[in-house]
Scaffold this motif. Sequence first.
Motif, mmCIF file in Angstrom:
data_model
loop_
_atom_site.group_PDB
_atom_site.id
_atom_site.type_symbol
_atom_site.label_atom_id
_atom_site.label_comp_id
_atom_site.label_asym_id
_atom_site.label_seq_id
_atom_site.Cartn_x
_atom_site.Cartn_y
_atom_site.Cartn_z
ATOM 1 N N VAL A 11 31.451 23.297 16.601
ATOM 2 C CA VAL A 11 32.173 24.257 17.411
ATOM 3 C C VAL A 11 33.525 24.460 16.757
ATOM 4 O O VAL A 11 34.256 23.501 16.527
ATOM 5 C CB VAL A 11 32.339 23.760 18.862
ATOM 6 N N SER A 12 33.843 25.693 16.417
ATOM 7 C CA SER A 12 35.139 26.011 15.824
ATOM 8 C C SER A 12 36.063 26.506 16.925
ATOM 9 O O SER A 12 35.810 27.541 17.525
ATOM 10 C CB SER A 12 34.991 27.109 14.771
ATOM 11 N N LEU A 13 37.105 25.746 17.161
ATOM 12 C CA LEU A 13 38.046 26.114 18.208
ATOM 13 C C LEU A 13 39.408 26.422 17.602
ATOM 14 O O LEU A 13 39.983 25.561 16.926
ATOM 15 C CB LEU A 13 38.190 24.969 19.224
ATOM 16 N N PRO A 14 39.931 27.624 17.810
ATOM 17 C CA PRO A 14 41.271 27.932 17.319
ATOM 18 C C PRO A 14 42.289 26.938 17.872
ATOM 19 O O PRO A 14 42.184 26.504 19.022
ATOM 20 C CB PRO A 14 41.533 29.342 17.857
ATOM 21 N N GLN A 15 43.218 26.538 17.045
ATOM 22 C CA GLN A 15 44.281 25.581 17.355
ATOM 23 C C GLN A 15 43.788 24.137 17.446
ATOM 24 O O GLN A 15 44.576 23.234 17.670
ATOM 25 C CB GLN A 15 45.042 25.962 18.636
ATOM 26 N N GLN A 16 42.482 23.913 17.257
ATOM 27 C CA GLN A 16 41.947 22.550 17.250
ATOM 28 C C GLN A 16 42.372 21.860 15.959
ATOM 29 O O GLN A 16 42.391 22.466 14.898
ATOM 30 C CB GLN A 16 40.414 22.578 17.336
ATOM 31 N N ILE A 17 42.714 20.574 16.056
ATOM 32 C CA ILE A 17 43.052 19.785 14.878
ATOM 33 C C ILE A 17 41.806 19.025 14.440
ATOM 34 O O ILE A 17 41.131 18.405 15.264
ATOM 35 C CB ILE A 17 44.222 18.825 15.171
ATOM 36 N N TYR A 18 41.521 19.108 13.139
ATOM 37 C CA TYR A 18 40.343 18.471 12.556
ATOM 38 C C TYR A 18 40.750 17.550 11.416
ATOM 39 O O TYR A 18 41.656 17.863 10.657
ATOM 40 C CB TYR A 18 39.390 19.524 11.975
ATOM 41 N N HIS A 19 40.042 16.443 11.297
ATOM 42 C CA HIS A 19 40.116 15.592 10.100
ATOM 43 C C HIS A 19 38.863 15.927 9.295
ATOM 44 O O HIS A 19 37.744 15.666 9.734
ATOM 45 C CB HIS A 19 40.140 14.114 10.484
ATOM 46 N N ILE A 20 39.081 16.496 8.128
ATOM 47 C CA ILE A 20 37.997 16.963 7.262
ATOM 48 C C ILE A 20 37.867 16.027 6.067
ATOM 49 O O ILE A 20 38.876 15.598 5.502
ATOM 50 C CB ILE A 20 38.304 18.385 6.734
ATOM 51 N N THR A 21 36.635 15.753 5.660
ATOM 52 C CA THR A 21 36.380 15.035 4.419
ATOM 53 C C THR A 21 35.397 15.850 3.585
ATOM 54 O O THR A 21 34.335 16.232 4.072
ATOM 55 C CB THR A 21 35.798 13.633 4.676
ATOM 56 N N LEU A 22 35.811 16.143 2.350
ATOM 57 C CA LEU A 22 34.946 16.802 1.379
ATOM 58 C C LEU A 22 34.738 15.833 0.224
ATOM 59 O O LEU A 22 35.709 15.270 -0.290
ATOM 60 C CB LEU A 22 35.596 18.068 0.822
ATOM 61 N N CYS A 23 33.502 15.653 -0.208
ATOM 62 C CA CYS A 23 33.190 14.764 -1.336
ATOM 63 C C CYS A 23 32.734 15.590 -2.530
ATOM 64 O O CYS A 23 32.041 16.595 -2.375
ATOM 65 C CB CYS A 23 32.092 13.784 -0.954
ATOM 66 N N THR A 24 33.094 15.124 -3.706
ATOM 67 C CA THR A 24 32.656 15.805 -4.911
ATOM 68 C C THR A 24 31.154 15.601 -5.097
ATOM 69 O O THR A 24 30.561 14.648 -4.586
ATOM 70 C CB THR A 24 33.398 15.295 -6.160
ATOM 71 N N TYR A 25 30.574 16.504 -5.848
ATOM 72 C CA TYR A 25 29.146 16.445 -6.150
ATOM 73 C C TYR A 25 28.832 15.120 -6.848
ATOM 74 O O TYR A 25 29.485 14.759 -7.834
ATOM 75 C CB TYR A 25 28.773 17.638 -7.034
ATOM 76 N N GLN A 26 27.873 14.399 -6.293
ATOM 77 C CA GLN A 26 27.450 13.085 -6.804
ATOM 78 C C GLN A 26 28.628 12.117 -6.931
ATOM 79 O O GLN A 26 28.611 11.210 -7.746
ATOM 80 C CB GLN A 26 26.711 13.237 -8.139
ATOM 81 N N ARG A 27 29.644 12.334 -6.098
ATOM 82 C CA ARG A 27 30.858 11.494 -6.045
ATOM 83 C C ARG A 27 31.484 11.309 -7.431
ATOM 84 O O ARG A 27 32.049 10.264 -7.740
ATOM 85 C CB ARG A 27 30.576 10.136 -5.393
ATOM 86 N N GLN A 28 31.437 12.347 -8.245
ATOM 87 C CA GLN A 28 32.047 12.294 -9.573
ATOM 88 C C GLN A 28 33.565 12.235 -9.424
ATOM 89 O O GLN A 28 34.136 12.989 -8.642
ATOM 90 C CB GLN A 28 31.654 13.524 -10.394
ATOM 91 N N PRO A 29 34.255 11.374 -10.172
ATOM 92 C CA PRO A 29 35.714 11.255 -10.072
ATOM 93 C C PRO A 29 36.426 12.379 -10.829
ATOM 94 O O PRO A 29 37.050 12.163 -11.871
ATOM 95 C CB PRO A 29 35.983 9.881 -10.683
ATOM 96 N N VAL A 30 36.349 13.563 -10.291
ATOM 97 C CA VAL A 30 36.884 14.757 -10.948
ATOM 98 C C VAL A 30 38.405 14.806 -10.900
ATOM 99 O O VAL A 30 39.048 15.332 -11.796
ATOM 100 C CB VAL A 30 36.295 16.030 -10.294
ATOM 101 N N ARG A 98 33.965 23.763 -17.422
ATOM 102 C CA ARG A 98 32.667 23.231 -17.012
ATOM 103 C C ARG A 98 31.989 24.216 -16.085
ATOM 104 O O ARG A 98 32.603 25.179 -15.639
ATOM 105 C CB ARG A 98 32.821 21.861 -16.338
ATOM 106 N N THR A 99 30.732 23.968 -15.776
ATOM 107 C CA THR A 99 29.981 24.768 -14.815
ATOM 108 C C THR A 99 29.313 23.825 -13.837
ATOM 109 O O THR A 99 29.299 22.614 -14.041
ATOM 110 C CB THR A 99 28.906 25.634 -15.517
ATOM 111 N N GLY A 100 28.744 24.387 -12.807
ATOM 112 C CA GLY A 100 28.006 23.592 -11.842
ATOM 113 C C GLY A 100 28.813 23.305 -10.597
ATOM 114 O O GLY A 100 29.984 23.672 -10.487
ATOM 115 N N PRO A 101 28.173 22.633 -9.649
ATOM 116 C CA PRO A 101 28.843 22.384 -8.375
ATOM 117 C C PRO A 101 29.988 21.386 -8.517
ATOM 118 O O PRO A 101 29.923 20.439 -9.302
ATOM 119 C CB PRO A 101 27.730 21.826 -7.489
ATOM 120 N N LEU A 102 31.025 21.609 -7.751
ATOM 121 C CA LEU A 102 32.142 20.668 -7.672
ATOM 122 C C LEU A 102 32.001 19.780 -6.447
ATOM 123 O O LEU A 102 32.283 18.593 -6.502
ATOM 124 C CB LEU A 102 33.475 21.435 -7.603
ATOM 125 N N TRP A 103 31.570 20.373 -5.348
ATOM 126 C CA TRP A 103 31.515 19.676 -4.064
ATOM 127 C C TRP A 103 30.079 19.424 -3.620
ATOM 128 O O TRP A 103 29.187 20.201 -3.929
ATOM 129 C CB TRP A 103 32.201 20.519 -2.987
#
Length: 149
Positions: A11-30, A98-103
């Motif tokens: 649910v996307s709520l305007p003014q809501q505060i979120y803690h987001i985590t995005l991981c790199t593809y295959q957890r590569q240390p980019v 490079r090419t390919g997915p980052l996330w």
Amino acid sequence: MTYQDALAGRVSLPQQIYHITLCTYQRQPVFTCFATGRLIALQLKDTQAQRHALSLAWVIMPDHLHWLMQLEETCSLNQVLKGVKARSAQAVNRHLNRTGPLWQTGFHEHALRKEEDIKQIARYIIANPLRAKLVTKIGDYPLWDAVWL
């Protein structure tokens, strides 16, 4: 709410505060290089400039991003993160020739409840490099920011 948000049970709520985590593809240390990590920071800044999200705190780790943000009324959470991931992947891939997915596909989000202490969560996010033993004091780690400075 977008169709993708509904499918993900979000649910996307305007003014809501979120803690987001995005991981790199295959957890590569980019993001071990400061210049590469700054490309991500610039995307967060751009997202704020476009008034899609207000950045409260963030840290860019070698293989993931933690972002404490407040969603604005212009986009859904899914739209904001899809844009950040797409633009940052283009910038990083161009920078690293490079090419390919980052996330990894998707993302993890936690919508903060009113009783949760925002500053405590921000401190937890910012302390990630300490817990990972990348530095012995947070001031030595270059890829973080918080509005409370």
